[in-house]
Design a protein around this motif. Structure first.
Motif, PDB file in Angstrom:
ATOM      1  N   LEU A  52     -99.153 -14.227  44.585  1.00 45.99           N
ATOM      2  CA  LEU A  52     -99.712 -14.338  45.843  1.00 45.99           C
ATOM      3  C   LEU A  52    -100.456 -15.946  45.963  1.00 45.99           C
ATOM      4  N   GLY A  53    -101.341 -16.150  44.799  1.00 50.53           N
ATOM      5  CA  GLY A  53    -101.829 -17.335  44.689  1.00 50.53           C
ATOM      6  C   GLY A  53    -100.667 -18.734  44.560  1.00 50.53           C
ATOM      7  N   ILE A  54     -99.637 -18.393  44.153  1.00 49.37           N
ATOM      8  CA  ILE A  54     -98.847 -19.575  43.986  1.00 49.37           C
ATOM      9  C   ILE A  54     -98.233 -19.668  45.172  1.00 49.37           C
ATOM     10  N   ALA A  55     -97.741 -18.606  45.886  1.00 50.34           N
ATOM     11  CA  ALA A  55     -97.114 -18.801  47.410  1.00 50.34           C
ATOM     12  C   ALA A  55     -98.111 -19.438  48.264  1.00 50.34           C
ATOM     13  N   VAL A  56     -99.351 -18.885  48.320  1.00 49.29           N
ATOM     14  CA  VAL A  56    -100.262 -19.725  49.191  1.00 49.29           C
ATOM     15  C   VAL A  56    -100.431 -21.235  48.837  1.00 49.29           C
ATOM     16  N   LEU A  57    -100.338 -21.667  47.473  1.00 46.37           N
ATOM     17  CA  LEU A  57    -100.409 -22.886  47.223  1.00 46.37           C
ATOM     18  C   LEU A  57     -99.204 -23.688  47.870  1.00 46.37           C
ATOM     19  N   GLY A  58     -97.968 -22.911  47.505  1.00 46.56           N
ATOM     20  CA  GLY A  58     -96.677 -23.456  47.993  1.00 46.56           C
ATOM     21  C   GLY A  58     -96.779 -23.958  49.520  1.00 46.56           C
ATOM     22  N   GLU A  59     -97.514 -23.015  50.320  1.00 38.93           N
ATOM     23  CA  GLU A  59     -97.513 -23.406  51.741  1.00 38.93           C
ATOM     24  C   GLU A  59     -98.507 -24.385  52.038  1.00 38.93           C
ATOM     25  N   VAL A  60     -99.759 -24.539  51.252  1.00 40.79           N
ATOM     26  CA  VAL A  60    -100.606 -25.353  51.441  1.00 40.79           C
ATOM     27  C   VAL A  60    -100.144 -26.814  51.126  1.00 40.79           C
ATOM     28  N   PHE A  61     -99.354 -27.031  49.828  1.00 43.20           N
ATOM     29  CA  PHE A  61     -98.706 -27.977  49.772  1.00 43.20           C
ATOM     30  C   PHE A  61     -97.687 -28.281  50.675  1.00 43.20           C
ATOM     31  N   GLY A  62     -97.085 -27.555  51.365  1.00 41.77           N
ATOM     32  CA  GLY A  62     -96.077 -28.032  52.262  1.00 41.77           C
ATOM     33  C   GLY A  62     -96.663 -28.732  53.462  1.00 41.77           C
ATOM     34  N   MET A  63     -97.921 -27.927  54.027  1.00 43.35           N
ATOM     35  CA  MET A  63     -98.559 -28.537  54.864  1.00 43.35           C
ATOM     36  C   MET A  63     -99.185 -30.278  54.832  1.00 43.35           C
ATOM     37  N   ALA A  64     -99.732 -30.228  53.519  1.00 44.28           N
ATOM     38  CA  ALA A  64     -99.945 -31.408  52.931  1.00 44.28           C
ATOM     39  C   ALA A  64     -98.464 -32.567  53.080  1.00 44.28           C
ATOM     40  N   ALA A  65     -97.674 -32.093  52.798  1.00 44.42           N
ATOM     41  CA  ALA A  65     -96.281 -32.991  52.695  1.00 44.42           C
ATOM     42  C   ALA A  65     -95.927 -33.176  54.217  1.00 44.42           C
ATOM     43  N   GLY A  66     -96.139 -32.365  55.232  1.00 45.63           N
ATOM     44  CA  GLY A  66     -95.953 -32.469  56.475  1.00 45.63           C
ATOM     45  C   GLY A  66     -96.556 -33.501  57.006  1.00 45.63           C
ATOM     46  N   THR A  67     -97.886 -33.499  56.659  1.00 51.82           N
ATOM     47  CA  THR A  67     -98.737 -34.522  57.141  1.00 51.82           C
ATOM     48  C   THR A  67     -98.416 -35.812  56.804  1.00 51.82           C
ATOM     49  N   LEU A  68     -98.089 -35.875  55.389  1.00 52.62           N
ATOM     50  CA  LEU A  68     -97.781 -37.062  54.795  1.00 52.62           C
ATOM     51  C   LEU A  68     -96.681 -37.853  55.400  1.00 52.62           C
ATOM     52  N   LEU A  69     -95.564 -36.924  55.807  1.00 53.38           N
ATOM     53  CA  LEU A  69     -94.587 -37.363  56.438  1.00 53.38           C
ATOM     54  C   LEU A  69     -94.660 -38.122  57.656  1.00 53.38           C
ATOM     55  N   MET A  70     -95.860 -37.391  58.410  1.00 54.90           N
ATOM     56  CA  MET A  70     -96.062 -38.135  59.877  1.00 54.90           C
ATOM     57  C   MET A  70     -96.789 -39.377  59.512  1.00 54.90           C
ATOM     58  N   ALA A  71     -97.580 -39.422  58.476  1.00 49.97           N
ATOM     59  CA  ALA A  71     -98.399 -40.752  58.530  1.00 49.97           C
ATOM     60  C   ALA A  71     -97.381 -41.878  57.780  1.00 49.97           C
ATOM     61  N   SER A  72     -96.122 -41.465  57.163  1.00 46.14           N
ATOM     62  CA  SER A  72     -95.492 -42.616  56.678  1.00 46.14           C
ATOM     63  C   SER A  72     -94.107 -42.773  57.374  1.00 46.14           C
ATOM     64  N   VAL A  73     -93.143 -41.835  56.705  1.00 44.27           N
ATOM     65  CA  VAL A  73     -91.678 -41.923  57.247  1.00 44.27           C
ATOM     66  C   VAL A  73     -91.541 -41.736  58.859  1.00 44.27           C
ATOM     67  N   THR A  97     -88.517 -15.860  56.913  1.00 41.85           N
ATOM     68  CA  THR A  97     -89.226 -15.189  55.895  1.00 41.85           C
ATOM     69  C   THR A  97     -89.291 -13.929  55.504  1.00 41.85           C
ATOM     70  N   PRO A  98     -88.940 -13.073  56.605  1.00 39.62           N
ATOM     71  CA  PRO A  98     -88.826 -11.473  56.161  1.00 39.62           C
ATOM     72  C   PRO A  98     -87.603 -11.387  55.207  1.00 39.62           C
ATOM     73  N   PHE A  99     -86.733 -12.216  55.424  1.00 36.88           N
ATOM     74  CA  PHE A  99     -85.508 -11.945  54.538  1.00 36.88           C
ATOM     75  C   PHE A  99     -85.491 -12.511  53.175  1.00 36.88           C
ATOM     76  N   ALA A 100     -86.937 -13.273  52.754  1.00 34.55           N
ATOM     77  CA  ALA A 100     -86.955 -13.918  51.502  1.00 34.55           C
ATOM     78  C   ALA A 100     -87.502 -12.680  50.636  1.00 34.55           C
ATOM     79  N   HIS A 101     -86.682 -11.979  49.790  1.00 26.22           N
ATOM     80  CA  HIS A 101     -87.351 -10.959  48.956  1.00 26.22           C
ATOM     81  C   HIS A 101     -87.792 -11.294  47.791  1.00 26.22           C
ATOM     82  N   THR A 102     -87.329 -12.439  47.135  1.00 26.83           N
ATOM     83  CA  THR A 102     -87.740 -12.684  45.983  1.00 26.83           C
ATOM     84  C   THR A 102     -88.879 -13.831  45.948  1.00 26.83           C
ATOM     85  N   LEU A 103     -89.796 -13.848  44.762  1.00 26.70           N
ATOM     86  CA  LEU A 103     -90.721 -14.878  45.021  1.00 26.70           C
ATOM     87  C   LEU A 103     -90.372 -16.268  44.893  1.00 26.70           C
TER      88      LEU A 103
END
Length: 395
Positions: A52-73, A97-103
């Motif tokens: 769960l910790g890895i999954a949460v960090l994955g989403e958080v890094f995605g949010m950071a990437a989204g804001t970085l894209l808005m500030a650059s590209v 997401t409900p169909f993503a059964h593997t980590l």
């Protein structure tokens, strides 16, 4: 940010402000409801704490990437296109997401959802940062985010989760994303955050931007440690669960008042002064939580920290237009915030397991000190920046 075109709604109109406040509040719904959503994920998919910790960090890094894209590209692309794309991306990822059964698949899908929600949050934050009375509008945003978080954790997510588990939660979040498609019409067809011929060197204090974002990251690293584990910190100090819960409720209620008062105190020259006071109060209250606790000491320190953190965040956000009058880097704020919070939560959990709660609180105090030092290193806005801000507020 560009002048609004004749085709778009005035960016100081009530309709525009309400739409951006709603977008900035709802876009990071997963972030605000994380404690409850993590429990739903564990129950439905059976992921362990480390997974769960890895999954949460994955989403958080995605949010950071989204804001970085808005500030650059995407900074020079029409907002209509980017907002539409990110809304659809967020909705699709949540529906899948409900169909993503593997980590692995789950992490990938949630990272994509994070990119969408991060970009949407960045758009809302940028728009609110460059309106008239930006301090007031950002104060309202923080207040609404606190209220939305309380509603999610106290009512919405328990009801939806009880009916349809995590599947229902992610479907609801996808539907909420699609509800913002009409907001696309509030922008002109060619309106972008940065003009194609904008001269960054004349309008952007890049050193100031870096210091400000660093201050925000350090503050929310400390918040990630303390807010995530405040209940455990209190209970490990010998306090009852009921006493800790009552303290947190009181702190949230007082923080709502801070959201209203701080923008008023932070107008003009008061912005820097009161930001320093609030970040300093975070340092002092975090230090107090490292000491042996009594019920009264814990309650006072916890309430001061939560209220000061809310006030500090409001004023740090409101400082961005003073170092970036073009409007390019305000979009990074939500991603930096979530990144600091996510890493702080992970680090705090590791320290509590390896050492004790006091060590985790000590780390939070160190990062709050770093936030204070970084903010105090900012140069006062020069006359050129002030004049540019004045012109923008009248657009």
């Amino acid at each position: 940010m560009n002048q609004a075109s004749s085709e778009s709604v005035s960016q100081n109109s009530a309709v525009f402000l309400l739409a951006m406040l709603a977008l900035g509040t709802v876009a990071p719904t997963v972030f605000w409801g994380l404690p409850a959503i993590v429990g739903q994920i564990a129950q439905q998919w059976g992921f362990g704490a480390a997974q769960l910790g890895i999954a949460v960090l994955g989403e958080v890094f995605g949010m950071a990437a989204g804001t970085l894209l808005m500030a650059s590209v995407l900074a020079r692309q029409p907002v209509r296109i980017t907002l539409t794309a990110t809304i659809l991306l967020s909705a699709l990822a949540n529906f899948v997401t409900p169909f993503a059964h593997t980590l692995t698949l789950f992490i990938v899908v949630r990272a994509v959802a994070g990119i969408g929600s991060g970009a949407m949050s960045g758009i809302a934050m940028t728009c609110l940062s460059y309106t008239k009375s930006a301090e007031r509008n950002i104060g309202w945003l923080v207040l609404l985010q606190v209220l939305w978080s309380m509603a999610l954790l106290g009512y919405v997510l328990p009801v939806v989760g009880g009916m349809a588990h995590a599947t229902g939660t992610y479907v609801c979040i996808g539907v909420l994303s699609l509800a913002f498609l009409p907001a696309v019409a509030l922008f002109g067809k060619q309106e972008a955050f940065v003009d194609a011929d904008a001269s960054e060197s004349a309008h952007v204090d890049l050193r100031g931007v870096i210091l400000l974002l660093g201050s925000l990251f350090a503050l929310y690293f400390g918040v990630g440690v303390l807010w995530t584990f405040l209940e455990q910190i209190g209970m490990r100090s010998g306090l009852s669960e009921a006493r800790v819960a009552t303290t947190l409720v009181m702190a949230n209620l007082v923080s709502l008042a801070a959201c209203v008062v701080m923008p008023r105190l932070g107008r003009g020259n008061g912005l820097r002064r009161w930001a320093v006071v609030n970040i300093g109060a975070c340092v002092v209250s975090a230090a107090a939580l490292t000491m042996p606790q009594t019920p009264d000491r814990f309650a006072l320190a916890a309430i001061v920290f939560i209220v000061a953190w809310t006030g500090a965040a409001t004023l740090i956000f409101a400082t961005m237009p003073r170092v970036d009058t073009v409007g390019r880097y305000a979009t990074l704020s939500p991603g930096v915030l979530s990144l600091g919070f996510g890493i702080g939560s992970a680090a705090g959990g590791e320290l509590i397991e390896m050492l004790d709660a006091r060590a985790a609180v000590g780390l939070a105090c160190v990062f709050c000190c770093a936030s204070l030092l970084l903010y105090m290193s900012l140069k006062r806005a020069n006359n050129t920046a002030e004049e540019a801000l004045s012109r923008m507020s009248q657009s």
